[in-house]
Write an enzyme that holds these catalytic residues in place. Structure first.
Site, short mmCIF file in Angstrom:
data_model
loop_
_atom_site.label_atom_id
_atom_site.label_comp_id
_atom_site.label_asym_id
_atom_site.label_seq_id
_atom_site.Cartn_x
_atom_site.Cartn_y
_atom_site.Cartn_z
N SER A 26 0.71 -1.15 0.07
CA SER A 26 -0.04 -0.05 0.16
C SER A 26 1.08 1.03 0.05
O SER A 26 0.36 2.49 -0.25
CB SER A 26 -0.84 0.02 1.17
OG SER A 26 -0.07 0.22 2.42
N HIS A 71 -3.55 -4.12 -4.89
CA HIS A 71 -3.89 -3.56 -3.79
C HIS A 71 -5.27 -3.78 -3.15
O HIS A 71 -6.13 -3.07 -3.63
CB HIS A 71 -3.56 -1.99 -3.57
CG HIS A 71 -3.64 -1.34 -2.47
ND1 HIS A 71 -3.89 -0.07 -2.33
CD2 HIS A 71 -3.36 -1.77 -1.11
CE1 HIS A 71 -3.94 0.03 -0.90
NE2 HIS A 71 -3.79 -0.97 -0.20
N GLU A 126 -7.10 -2.02 -6.45
CA GLU A 126 -6.27 -1.07 -7.35
C GLU A 126 -5.29 -2.02 -8.19
O GLU A 126 -4.24 -2.46 -7.53
CB GLU A 126 -5.44 0.15 -6.43
CG GLU A 126 -6.35 0.91 -5.69
CD GLU A 126 -5.37 2.25 -4.98
OE1 GLU A 126 -5.89 3.31 -5.06
OE2 GLU A 126 -4.61 1.78 -4.23
N ASN A 141 -4.90 6.43 -1.50
CA ASN A 141 -3.90 6.99 -0.43
C ASN A 141 -3.53 8.17 -0.89
O ASN A 141 -2.77 9.10 -0.06
CB ASN A 141 -2.98 6.03 -0.04
CG ASN A 141 -3.43 5.00 1.10
OD1 ASN A 141 -4.47 5.31 1.69
ND2 ASN A 141 -3.06 3.76 0.76
#
Length: 505
Positions: A123, A144, A156, A194
């Site tokens: 991540s 991910h 992802e 993120n």
């Protein structure tokens, strides 16, 4: 290239919470699954734990007993990496250390076949850097998943600098067949979620550090006015302050300490004190049987104004006019364009948060952006020490007459929801301009990955394409550090729209 055939074995290396979740997803989809962990006996423990979760799915009637038994028969623990030799896909969910992951994949490359797809669930690390240790980085990709992997739909699919298109496509289609919603993403710090979610935490912490409001009030405004499922403070307590801060630092450092991603000093102090959130019993809030809930600041009842005068177009807040009329408060319209404000009987004014401060103008109270003013149950107001008390009282009374709780915060430019949404929209435009992902995939990722009520581009269209740029430009004038400087992508977006519409603003 199509998805992996369900008869193809899938391996998961690293059997912590995330590894077990990914293994369960592949298993329930129909694959034979091999588990491996460097710690002796850990893989078998994980297999037993997955079996117990399958039992609970049967109890909840989400899985038949026959399907559970078949899945258990397909699940095995491997004693060594050699036991993964015939796998068509290996997903790593091990320790978040670059050297550890690189060494693992170098060893895997000597074990698995040339056509085996290799994937990392990292991540925070660079997919390109991990794959750079391989002889054939073209077959390496990021997958991910979000925790808990069996429940959250988003994956992802991250292409490193050397990832082959066929490898990324195969990973994407496999995730889709597994019942997930994949989004394609270039290898960038934080990937999609993120990266673009950083302002949600950062702006809440910034308002707190500026003593604009306490955590409970900021969280309540984000939820009850902004439409977010959880406030930033309660969400980071749930994630873990150390985990959230670590991701923030990783993104910040990866962007060469870009001021837009600067970590919070207040959060640093929280982590240093050992207050890590729910898991430690105390974070921004206290937890446990004796902990008292933290209540947001809510204004005392005030009398509604006898009428309001509307000047100009309230833009994203235009629906307030209908609510005011429905509450029985007369709305008078001023034909002359003095601005975009509501004038109160005292002569004071109400304006939607725009990146300016109340102290700059005589007798102005700002109100925050709402996702939906009709459905919002709380609205934040900001005023300076120079704002007339009668003006503030009339503003409070007006929103209370609309059935809203009112939280009065400090004179913070951009307030809470408005500055947060503007920065999220800006980072989303910047990401598309830099080839990180498409608008559609970014909207999907933010809705499914962090449960935002709207994707950034959907929000941008609703607010007006110049809105975020104008607010951030105002903020940048008041804080020229660069934190709020609108990206070139957002500038181009706003300017192109103005040009098409013949505006010179």
């Amino acid at each position: 290239m199509t998805a992996l055939d369900l008869s193809s074995p899938v391996a998961v290396v690293g059997t912590g919470t995330m590894g077990q979740g990914i293994a369960q997803v592949a298993l329930v989809a129909g694959h034979p699954v091999r588990l491996y962990d460097a710690a002796p006996g850990r893989a078998q423990e994980a297999a037993d734990a997955i079996g117990a979760r399958l039992d609970r799915l049967v109890e909840k009637e989400r899985l038949t007993g026959a399907d559970r038994d078949a899945a258990r028969a397909r699940l095995t623990a491997a004693d060594s990496l050699a036991g993964l030799a015939d796998c068509a896909l290996v997903i790593e969910a091990a320790l978040e250390r670059l050297d550890v992951k690189q060494q693992l994949f170098r060893e895997l490359e000597d074990v698995v076949g040339e056509d085996c797809l290799l994937a990392t669930n990292t991540s925070s690390l660079s997919v390109t850097a991990i794959g750079g240790a391989l002889r054939n980085p073209g077959r390496f990709v990021g997958l991910h998943f979000f925790n808990p992997a069996p429940l959250l739909p988003l994956v992802e699919v991250v292409s490193g600098f050397a990832t082959d298109v066929t490898s990324a496509t195969r990973a994407y289609e496999t995730a889709r067949v597994w019942g997930k919603t994949p989004v394609a993403c270039a290898d960038t710090p934080g990937f999609i979620v993120n990266r673009i979610a950083r302002p949600y935490y950062a702006e809440a912490f910034a308002v707190y550090e500026a003593q604009g409001a306490d955590p409970a009030t900021i969280d309540a405004v984000l939820r009850e006015c902004g439409g977010f499922k959880m406030g930033a403070f309660e969400l980071t307590d749930l994630i873990g302050q150390d985990v959230n801060e670590s991701v923030t630092h990783s993104v910040w450092k990866s962007f060469f300490q870009d001021v837009r991603f600067t970590p919070s000093l207040a959060q640093r102090r929280l982590v240093e004190s050992g207050r890590l959130g729910r898991k430690s019993g105390h974070g921004w809030y206290a937890y446990g049987p004796d902990a008292e809930p933290a209540d947001p600041h809510t204004a005392e009842p005030a009398q509604a104004p006898a009428y309001v005068v509307v000047e100009g177009d309230l833009g994203p807040a235009s629906e307030l006019l209908a609510l005011i009329r429905e509450a029985g408060i007369p709305v008078r319209e001023d034909d002359e364009d003095h601005g975009t404000r509501l004038v109160l009987p005292s002569g004071g004014q109400l304006a939607l948060a725009d990146g300016q401060t109340s102290v700059e103008f005589r007798d102005v109270v700002y109100f925050d952006l709402a996702l939906d003013y009709r459905r919002a149950t709380r609205v934040a107001l900001s005023a300076s020490q120079d704002t007339a008390q009668q003006t503030l009282a009339e503003a409070i009374g007006l929103f209370q007459a609309l059935g809203k709780d009112v939280s009065v915060i400090g004179d913070v430019p951009g307030m809470i929801v408005a500055r947060t949404v503007a920065r999220i929209v800006d980072l989303a435009h910047d990401a598309v301009a830099k080839g990180v992902a498409t608008e559609e995939d970014i909207d999907t990722a933010m809705r499914l990955g962090v449960n935002y009520p709207l994707g950034p581009f959907e929000w941008s269209r609703r607010l007006g394409r110049n809105w975020a740029y104008a607010l951030l430009d105002d903020l940048h004038l008041r804080d020229p550090s660069g934190r709020y400087a609108p990206s070139l992508a957002l500038y181009r977006h706003a300017y192109a729209t103005d040009k098409r519409e013949g505006s010179t603003s």
